[in-house]
Scaffold this motif. Structure first.
Motif, PDB file in Angstrom:
ATOM      1  N   GLN A  58       0.835  -1.202   0.000  1.00 57.94           N
ATOM      2  CA  GLN A  58       0.000   0.000   0.000  1.00 57.94           C
ATOM      3  C   GLN A  58       0.871   1.254   0.000  1.00 57.94           C
ATOM      4  OE1 GLN A  58      -2.431   0.718   3.492  1.00 57.94           O
ATOM      5  NE2 GLN A  58      -2.688   2.823   2.859  1.00 57.94           N
ATOM      6  N   CYS A  97       0.655   3.699  -3.240  1.00 57.05           N
ATOM      7  CA  CYS A  97      -0.001   4.995  -3.019  1.00 57.05           C
ATOM      8  C   CYS A  97       1.007   6.103  -2.746  1.00 57.05           C
ATOM      9  CB  CYS A  97      -1.001   4.894  -1.861  1.00 57.05           C
ATOM     10  SG  CYS A  97      -2.396   3.807  -2.205  1.00 57.05           S
ATOM     11  N   THR A 136      -2.874   2.256   8.663  1.00 54.64           N
ATOM     12  CA  THR A 136      -2.535   2.708   7.310  1.00 54.64           C
ATOM     13  C   THR A 136      -3.785   3.005   6.479  1.00 54.64           C
ATOM     14  OG1 THR A 136      -2.275   0.396   6.598  1.00 54.64           O
ATOM     15  CG2 THR A 136      -0.265   1.596   7.207  1.00 54.64           C
ATOM     16  N   ILE A 137      -4.874   2.294   6.738  1.00 55.78           N
ATOM     17  CA  ILE A 137      -6.125   2.589   6.025  1.00 55.78           C
ATOM     18  C   ILE A 137      -6.728   3.884   6.559  1.00 55.78           C
ATOM     19  CG2 ILE A 137      -8.493   1.799   5.598  1.00 55.78           C
ATOM     20  CD1 ILE A 137      -6.345   0.449   3.892  1.00 55.78           C
ATOM     21  N   VAL A 141      -5.811   2.422  -5.139  1.00 55.46           N
ATOM     22  CA  VAL A 141      -6.696   1.935  -4.081  1.00 55.46           C
ATOM     23  C   VAL A 141      -7.547   0.780  -4.607  1.00 55.46           C
ATOM     24  CG1 VAL A 141      -8.638   2.531  -2.570  1.00 55.46           C
ATOM     25  CG2 VAL A 141      -6.707   4.100  -2.791  1.00 55.46           C
ATOM     26  N   PHE A 185      -5.154  -2.279  -4.868  1.00 58.54           N
ATOM     27  CA  PHE A 185      -4.729  -2.964  -3.658  1.00 58.54           C
ATOM     28  C   PHE A 185      -5.889  -3.558  -2.873  1.00 58.54           C
ATOM     29  CE2 PHE A 185      -4.584   1.157  -1.278  1.00 58.54           C
ATOM     30  CZ  PHE A 185      -5.195   0.771  -0.090  1.00 58.54           C
ATOM     31  N   ASP A 213      -4.920  -7.038  -1.583  1.00 55.02           N
ATOM     32  CA  ASP A 213      -5.056  -7.449  -0.177  1.00 55.02           C
ATOM     33  C   ASP A 213      -5.830  -8.761  -0.077  1.00 55.02           C
ATOM     34  OD1 ASP A 213      -3.831  -5.023   0.474  1.00 55.02           O
ATOM     35  OD2 ASP A 213      -5.409  -4.394   1.862  1.00 55.02           O
TER      36      ASP A 213
END
Length: 156
Positions: A50, A54, A97-98, A131, A134, A138
């Motif tokens: 991520q 990003c 992180t989110i 986004v 990932f 994920d």
């Protein structure tokens, strides 16, 4: 769309956290025959990815320690036993992180995103593309980790 996608990503990560919490450190670190990595590498890999997809692609400062990024980025493999302190650090990162990304999406720090094509063959033109990518990435690694746990439990 942003908030719904982040909700899906959060749920995948919560599922992954439950998987990690159901394993002993030995299970998290085991690399079963036929696999190149282990549950904890897949867990750390999504946090590192991520940041690369990003933040670094936009020239922004990553919010994860470089040690985590260099240990879990694409092309790495498990190197040594990951202990409880690092497992806890990765668990915190799965959520933080989110949360940070959600806040940062509205700040403009991703405005200088450098488009590139992933090794999966998907072109990412901006952070919104990243986004979306990932979210799938994920889930893919959660699936691999679930398969590793199943193999480990079958072989015990």
């Amino acid at each position: 769309m942003k908030h719904h996608l982040l909700t899906i990503i959060r749920q995948t990560r919560e599922n992954f956290i439950r998987l990690v919490e159901s394993c002993s450190p030995e299970e998290l670190n085991a690399v079963p025959r036929g696999f190149n990595n282990n549950v904890i590498w897949n867990f750390g890999h999504i946090a590192a990815s991520q940041q690369l997809l990003c933040y670094l692609a936009a020239g922004a400062v990553p919010i994860v320690d470089e040690k985590i990024i260099s240990s879990y980025r694409k092309g790495t493999r498990p190197e040594g036993f990951v202990g409880l302190a690092e497992i806890e650090e990765l668990t915190v990162l799965m959520r933080s992180t989110i949360d940070s990304l959600s806040a940062d999406l509205d700040t403009g720090i991703f405005d200088n995103y450098k488009a590139f094509t992933t090794s999966y063959g998907v072109e990412l033109k901006n952070v919104a593309d990243a986004v979306q990518f990932f979210a799938v990435h994920d889930a893919y690694h959660y699936g691999i980790a679930s398969a590793i746990k199943k193999v480990i439990n079958t072989n015990q």
